[in-house]
Write a protein that holds these residues in place. Structure first.
Motif, mmCIF file in Angstrom:
data_model
loop_
_atom_site.group_PDB
_atom_site.id
_atom_site.type_symbol
_atom_site.label_atom_id
_atom_site.label_comp_id
_atom_site.label_asym_id
_atom_site.label_seq_id
_atom_site.Cartn_x
_atom_site.Cartn_y
_atom_site.Cartn_z
ATOM 1 N N SER A 1 136.752 110.270 117.580
ATOM 2 C CA SER A 1 135.845 110.572 117.800
ATOM 3 C C SER A 1 134.507 110.440 116.801
ATOM 4 N N VAL A 2 134.929 109.940 115.686
ATOM 5 C CA VAL A 2 134.011 109.673 114.535
ATOM 6 C C VAL A 2 133.700 108.097 114.727
ATOM 7 N N GLU A 3 132.348 107.963 114.454
ATOM 8 C CA GLU A 3 131.579 106.630 114.418
ATOM 9 C C GLU A 3 131.085 106.427 113.069
ATOM 10 N N ILE A 4 131.558 104.961 112.498
ATOM 11 C CA ILE A 4 131.059 104.879 111.311
ATOM 12 C C ILE A 4 130.199 103.584 111.313
ATOM 13 N N LEU A 5 128.922 103.818 111.441
ATOM 14 C CA LEU A 5 127.895 102.626 111.422
ATOM 15 C C LEU A 5 127.455 102.029 110.277
ATOM 16 N N PHE A 6 127.377 100.628 110.140
ATOM 17 C CA PHE A 6 127.000 99.995 109.218
ATOM 18 C C PHE A 6 125.737 99.216 109.360
ATOM 19 N N ASP A 7 124.807 98.993 108.589
ATOM 20 C CA ASP A 7 123.669 98.402 108.720
ATOM 21 C C ASP A 7 124.021 96.757 108.494
ATOM 22 N N GLN A 8 123.688 95.885 109.302
ATOM 23 C CA GLN A 8 124.017 94.537 109.486
ATOM 24 C C GLN A 8 123.767 93.849 107.992
ATOM 25 N N ASP A 9 122.530 94.291 107.329
ATOM 26 C CA ASP A 9 122.274 93.649 106.300
ATOM 27 C C ASP A 9 122.879 93.993 105.067
ATOM 28 N N ASP A 10 123.714 95.190 105.187
ATOM 29 C CA ASP A 10 124.456 95.831 104.223
ATOM 30 C C ASP A 10 125.989 95.529 104.204
ATOM 31 N N LEU A 11 126.216 94.884 105.243
ATOM 32 C CA LEU A 11 127.733 94.829 105.542
ATOM 33 C C LEU A 11 128.459 93.723 104.847
ATOM 34 N N VAL A 12 129.606 93.625 104.356
ATOM 35 C CA VAL A 12 130.303 92.848 103.513
ATOM 36 C C VAL A 12 131.648 92.761 104.100
#
Length: 119
Positions: free
Chosen positions: A70-81
């Motif tokens: 039920s938890v979503e962890i969203l990443f900014d594409q420019d900050d994702l490694v």
């Protein structure tokens, strides 16, 4: 089972610092970030399902996973490694989307699993 026990104990200790009246969002996010580790633990246990204790804790971890789902962890594409060699994903500022109720269910399940392990 030793790895699972250590992982649960770490989450249990972290959960003891949780105060629902004055939530610490950083602590909550650290606990929630274990969502991906949980997937790996379940996978690790899957090859030994014929062992009674492994099957028992695998079942409990899958129940915990239902809450984590039920938890979503969203990443900014420019900050994702993404490191495919080390099989890691990192971001300096992920966004966690979850309800307080979901977090409480996760904490309660962690406590239940830990209680079962130490009895």
């Amino acid at each position: 089972l030793i790895i699972v026990g250590g992982w649960i104990e770490g989450l249990y200790i972290a959960s003891r610092f949780h105060n629902s009246a004055q939530p610490d969002r950083k602590l909550e996010q650290q606990i929630l970030s274990q969502k991906y580790s949980l997937d790996r633990l379940i996978s690790l246990l899957s090859s030994n399902q014929d062992e009674e204790l492994v099957a028992r804790y695998s079942f409990m971890l899958r129940q915990l996973k239902q809450h984590y789902d039920s938890v979503e962890i969203l990443f900014d594409q420019d900050d994702l490694v993404i490191d495919t060699t080390l099989r890691t994903i990192s971001s300096s500022s992920p966004v966690y989307d979850y309800s307080d109720d979901t977090f409480e269910r996760i904490i309660n399940k962690i406590i239940a699993i830990r209680t079962d392990m130490v009895e």
